[in-house]
Design a protein around this motif. Structure first.
Motif, PDB file in Angstrom:
ATOM      1  N   PHE A   7       0.823  -1.266   0.018  1.00 50.29           N
ATOM      2  CA  PHE A   7      -0.011   0.041  -0.033  1.00 50.29           C
ATOM      3  C   PHE A   7       1.062   1.290  -0.008  1.00 50.29           C
ATOM      4  CE2 PHE A   7      -3.281  -2.958   1.014  1.00 50.29           C
ATOM      5  CZ  PHE A   7      -4.496  -2.334   0.659  1.00 50.29           C
ATOM      6  N   TYR A   8       1.767   1.208   0.865  1.00 51.01           N
ATOM      7  CA  TYR A   8       2.876   2.473   0.882  1.00 51.01           C
ATOM      8  C   TYR A   8       3.696   2.490  -0.375  1.00 51.01           C
ATOM      9  CZ  TYR A   8       1.040   2.308   5.591  1.00 51.01           C
ATOM     10  OH  TYR A   8       0.302   2.315   6.732  1.00 51.01           O
ATOM     11  N   ARG A  18       2.757   1.682  -3.432  1.00 51.25           N
ATOM     12  CA  ARG A  18       1.720   2.124  -4.380  1.00 51.25           C
ATOM     13  C   ARG A  18       1.325   3.502  -4.194  1.00 51.25           C
ATOM     14  NH1 ARG A  18      -0.967  -2.892  -3.536  1.00 51.25           N
ATOM     15  NH2 ARG A  18      -2.735  -1.745  -2.196  1.00 51.25           N
ATOM     16  N   ILE A  19       1.427   3.901  -3.013  1.00 49.07           N
ATOM     17  CA  ILE A  19       0.978   5.272  -2.781  1.00 49.07           C
ATOM     18  C   ILE A  19       1.983   6.368  -3.295  1.00 49.07           C
ATOM     19  CG2 ILE A  19       0.388   7.083  -0.918  1.00 49.07           C
ATOM     20  CD1 ILE A  19      -0.999   4.931   0.649  1.00 49.07           C
ATOM     21  N   GLN A  24      -6.309   3.277   9.593  1.00 48.44           N
ATOM     22  CA  GLN A  24      -6.997   4.154   8.676  1.00 48.44           C
ATOM     23  C   GLN A  24      -8.414   4.276   8.384  1.00 48.44           C
ATOM     24  OE1 GLN A  24      -5.983   0.963   8.639  1.00 48.44           O
ATOM     25  NE2 GLN A  24      -7.020  -0.353   6.895  1.00 48.44           N
ATOM     26  N   LEU A  34      -6.611   6.337  -6.574  1.00 51.05           N
ATOM     27  CA  LEU A  34      -6.657   5.435  -5.358  1.00 51.05           C
ATOM     28  C   LEU A  34      -7.776   4.868  -4.925  1.00 51.05           C
ATOM     29  CD1 LEU A  34      -4.381   8.271  -3.436  1.00 51.05           C
ATOM     30  CD2 LEU A  34      -3.498   6.326  -4.421  1.00 51.05           C
ATOM     31  N   SER A  35      -7.778   3.714  -4.278  1.00 48.75           N
ATOM     32  CA  SER A  35      -8.782   3.344  -3.846  1.00 48.75           C
ATOM     33  C   SER A  35      -9.318   4.161  -2.647  1.00 48.75           C
ATOM     34  CB  SER A  35      -8.742   1.747  -3.351  1.00 48.75           C
ATOM     35  OG  SER A  35      -7.742   1.508  -2.238  1.00 48.75           O
ATOM     36  N   GLU A  74      -9.390   3.037   0.404  1.00 47.99           N
ATOM     37  CA  GLU A  74      -8.337   2.536   1.561  1.00 47.99           C
ATOM     38  C   GLU A  74      -7.096   3.143   1.357  1.00 47.99           C
ATOM     39  OE1 GLU A  74      -7.013  -0.660   4.410  1.00 47.99           O
ATOM     40  OE2 GLU A  74      -9.123   0.126   3.768  1.00 47.99           O
ATOM     41  N   GLU A  75      -6.496   3.262   0.004  1.00 42.16           N
ATOM     42  CA  GLU A  75      -5.323   3.902  -0.089  1.00 42.16           C
ATOM     43  C   GLU A  75      -5.578   5.384   0.323  1.00 42.16           C
ATOM     44  OE1 GLU A  75      -3.801   0.978  -3.549  1.00 42.16           O
ATOM     45  OE2 GLU A  75      -5.223   2.677  -4.311  1.00 42.16           O
TER      46      GLU A  75
END
Length: 322
Positions: free
Chosen positions: A15-16, A18-19, A109, A283-284, A286-287
């Motif tokens: 996740f980190y 991808r962000i 989150q 971004l989703s 969640e993201e």
């Protein structure tokens, strides 16, 4: 620019990565410490990130803070090792020991997902009156506990808890690794708990199959004496007449729109209830929430307010047990 290093190469660490890849003008990963050689090669190829083979090597890379993505069995040891060197840490995994010192926040989150932020905006507007009941079937354990406290504003009060576990046979067709080649029927456990905080009540109802299944939908109900929210519909009383509105997602990228898939915000009742702080990025929800944690962590490191402390996380880890 917010620069962070990462410890651990599990599912959440991506996740980190991808962000940072999707928001390169806002976030940057200095390096990632990975023990497993196979994971090192895969992450280096996929994200082009600097790979470190020891924690000492990682700590030589300048950053604003370190994101810890290790499992529960290693989290306490990792946090102590990092804080001993006065390194600020955003911990993806909560730790049961609320007395660990240092500059640590936990990446909880769910407070920052768009819909939950919109719900909180409705609660804070006062149209529901005092909120006294929450029914959550959307996330597990300490995540749900944190949301219960977030919506009900119960602070560090411990509730009386009544627990029931049911068996829920359900077809598993999806998971962390994607769609299954051969769906199977599993005997899922549905965990139901009623939490009583004096005159406020929460109902926790969750099966882990919900995270990757569209045949076990999430549900949220928030009730006050003047109205309620049921998923994406809010009903409330005004001048003695029931009013109703729907939470609407403002997005682009669907049908004939060519602007790229992203969320701009959530509106309802003629108001903007949530505005995406990262408009235009693919971004989703969640993201978006995890990226918000990163921004809040940078603010915290720079002297701002804590947003989810080790004490909060440790408390929420025990809340459902009463």
């Amino acid at each position: 620019m917010i620069t962070y290093n990462i410890v651990g190469a599990g599912w959440r660490s991506e996740f980190y990565l991808r962000i940072a890849a999707l928001l390169p003008s806002t976030f940057s990963v200095g390096g990632i410490f990975v023990r497993d050689p196979a994971k090192r090669a895969r992450l280096a190829e996929k994200y082009g990130v600097r790979i470190c083979t020891t924690l000492e090597e990682l700590l030589k890379i300048d950053c604003d803070f370190v994101v810890s993505c290790v499992g529960k069995e290693s989290i306490a040891e990792t946090l102590k090792a990092l804080t001993a060197k006065d390194v600020p840490v955003l911990s993806e995994t909560p730790v049961a020991d609320g007395n660990i010192g240092g500059h640590i926040q936990v990446a909880e989150q769910f407070h920052f997902t768009p819909r939950n932020c919109a719900y909180k905006a409705i609660i804070d507007s006062g149209i529901l009156g005092t909120v006294h009941q929450v029914q959550l079937s959307c996330c597990h354990e300490y995540h749900a506990a944190s949301l219960i406290r977030f919506f009900l504003d119960t602070g560090f009060a411990l509730p009386q808890v009544t627990a029931v576990t049911l068996t829920d046979p359900v077809t598993r067709y999806n998971g962390r690794g994607g769609l299954l080649a051969s769906p199977i029927v599993v005997q899922a456990e549905e965990d139901i708990r009623i939490l009583r905080f004096g005159d406020k009540t929460a109902v926790y109802d969750f099966s882990r199959e919900q995270y990757f299944s569209d045949i076990r939908a999430s549900r949220i109900v928030i009730r006050g004496e003047r109205g309620e929210i049921v998923d994406n519909t809010c009903t409330y009383l005004e001048s003695g007449i029931p009013q109703r509105f729907t939470l609407c997602r403002s997005t682009c990228g669907s049908e004939e729109n060519l602007d790229g898939f992203c969320l701009f915000g959530i509106t309802g009742n003629g108001k903007v209830l949530y505005k995406n702080p990262f408009p235009g990025a693919r971004l989703s929800d969640e993201e978006i929430a995890v990226a918000t944690c990163l921004v809040k962590m940078k603010d915290y490191v720079d002297g701002g307010d804590a947003f989810y402390s080790v004490k909060d996380a440790a408390f929420d880890c025990r809340l459902l047990q009463g």
